[in-house]
Scaffold this active site. Structure first.
Site, short mmCIF file in Angstrom:
data_model
loop_
_atom_site.label_atom_id
_atom_site.label_comp_id
_atom_site.label_asym_id
_atom_site.label_seq_id
_atom_site.Cartn_x
_atom_site.Cartn_y
_atom_site.Cartn_z
N ASN A 257 -4.59 3.16 -13.39
CA ASN A 257 -3.67 2.17 -12.85
C ASN A 257 -2.25 2.71 -12.95
O ASN A 257 -1.94 3.48 -13.84
CB ASN A 257 -3.78 0.86 -13.65
CG ASN A 257 -2.87 -0.23 -13.07
OD1 ASN A 257 -2.75 -0.37 -11.86
ND2 ASN A 257 -2.22 -0.98 -13.94
N HIS B 265 1.67 1.32 -13.31
CA HIS B 265 2.37 0.10 -13.71
C HIS B 265 3.88 0.37 -13.70
O HIS B 265 4.33 1.40 -14.20
CB HIS B 265 1.92 -0.31 -15.12
CG HIS B 265 2.54 -1.59 -15.57
ND1 HIS B 265 2.17 -2.82 -15.07
CD2 HIS B 265 3.54 -1.83 -16.47
CE1 HIS B 265 2.91 -3.76 -15.65
NE2 HIS B 265 3.75 -3.18 -16.50
N GLY C 299 0.79 -1.23 0.00
CA GLY C 299 0.00 0.00 0.00
C GLY C 299 0.82 1.28 0.00
O GLY C 299 0.34 2.32 0.43
N SER C 300 2.07 1.22 -0.51
CA SER C 300 2.88 2.46 -0.48
C SER C 300 2.30 3.51 -1.43
O SER C 300 2.33 4.70 -1.12
CB SER C 300 4.35 2.17 -0.78
OG SER C 300 4.52 1.87 -2.14
N ASN C 301 1.76 3.09 -2.57
CA ASN C 301 1.10 4.07 -3.46
C ASN C 301 -0.19 4.58 -2.84
O ASN C 301 -0.55 5.74 -3.00
CB ASN C 301 0.83 3.47 -4.84
CG ASN C 301 1.97 3.76 -5.82
OD1 ASN C 301 2.34 4.89 -6.03
ND2 ASN C 301 2.52 2.70 -6.40
N LEU D 265 -4.87 -6.11 -20.77
CA LEU D 265 -3.90 -5.94 -19.68
C LEU D 265 -2.91 -4.81 -19.99
O LEU D 265 -2.22 -4.85 -21.01
CB LEU D 265 -3.13 -7.25 -19.46
CG LEU D 265 -2.03 -7.21 -18.40
CD1 LEU D 265 -2.63 -7.05 -17.00
CD2 LEU D 265 -1.18 -8.46 -18.45
N MET E 277 -3.61 -6.87 -7.70
CA MET E 277 -3.13 -7.99 -8.51
C MET E 277 -4.25 -8.84 -9.12
O MET E 277 -4.08 -10.03 -9.33
CB MET E 277 -2.20 -8.88 -7.67
CG MET E 277 -0.99 -8.14 -7.11
SD MET E 277 -0.08 -7.18 -8.34
CE MET E 277 1.03 -8.40 -8.95
N GLN F 280 9.46 7.05 -7.66
CA GLN F 280 8.91 7.86 -8.75
C GLN F 280 7.40 7.64 -8.91
O GLN F 280 6.67 8.57 -9.25
CB GLN F 280 9.63 7.55 -10.07
CG GLN F 280 11.11 7.92 -10.07
CD GLN F 280 11.35 9.37 -9.67
OE1 GLN F 280 10.62 10.29 -10.06
NE2 GLN F 280 12.39 9.59 -8.86
N GLU F 281 6.95 6.40 -8.66
CA GLU F 281 5.51 6.12 -8.74
C GLU F 281 4.74 7.03 -7.79
O GLU F 281 3.69 7.56 -8.13
CB GLU F 281 5.23 4.65 -8.37
CG GLU F 281 5.64 3.65 -9.42
CD GLU F 281 5.33 2.22 -9.00
OE1 GLU F 281 4.32 2.00 -8.30
OE2 GLU F 281 6.11 1.32 -9.37
#
Length: 193
Positions: free
Chosen positions: A112, A114, A20-22, A149, A95, A178-179
């Site tokens: 999303n 990625h 859950g870091s994002n 996908l 996921m 960076q995300e």
């Protein structure tokens, strides 16, 4: 998507499967005045997801959905999203892959993140594949979700140089940093802010 006038924020659900870091960075972003989103719901398919702790910390409603039967799971999720008046879905390390029908219900409202420079390395093990192919750069992409996908329209990307000494793990850590910056920027871009 057009942001309603006034101080109304877009009611958002974040879907996670892991640490859950994002999610954490999106929650922090949502607290800023200029942020267009308000996170009201966390959904996961993994009852052991470490990211669930952020629900507790920030007092955000959590829902754990069992994906043994995808059709039933998606129905439950759709009901949950409707009940909570969710207007935007942010997938953050979730996921599971949704059916066409689910995506159709929320067309243009699912984002999303990625960990590769799409269209390169869709799916899993992106860092490993980038290193094995001796790529000079990898990075991350925020995109709209469609029924294929990791194939939806790209919103923003960030390049990250692959170092000679990089392992999938070390590259993953640098890309994740960076995300956390890219996802909020992409949301601002979607809402023309």
């Amino acid at each position: 998507m057009v942001l309603s006038t006034g101080t109304n924020k877009i009611i958002t659900a974040v879907f996670i499967s892991g640490t859950g870091s994002n999610l954490k960075s999106l929650i922090k972003f949502s607290k800023f005045k200029k942020s267009p989103i308000s996170i009201k719901l966390i959904i996961t398919n993994n009852k052991l997801a470490k990211g669930l702790k952020y629900g507790k910390i920030f007092k955000i409603k959590k829902k754990i959905i069992n994906f043994k039967n995808k059709e039933i799971a998606e129905k439950k999720i759709i009901n949950e999203l409707k009940r909570n008046k969710i207007e935007l879905i942010c997938l953050a390390g979730f996921m599971k892959i949704f059916s066409k029908n689910f995506i159709k219900n929320f067309k243009g409202k699912i984002l999303n993140i990625h960990p590769s420079l799409l269209p390169k390395y869709k799916g899993l093990n992106t860092h490993q594949r980038a290193i094995e192919n001796k790529d000079k750069y990898s990075g991350c992409t925020v995109h709209f979700v469609n029924s294929k996908l990791d194939s939806g329209k790209i919103i923003l990307q960030k390049k990250v140089k692959i170092l000679k000494k990089d392992t999938p793990d070390s590259l993953s850590k640098r890309i994740l940093t960076q995300e956390h910056k890219l996802y909020p920027k992409a949301i601002l871009k979607v809402f023309n802010l």
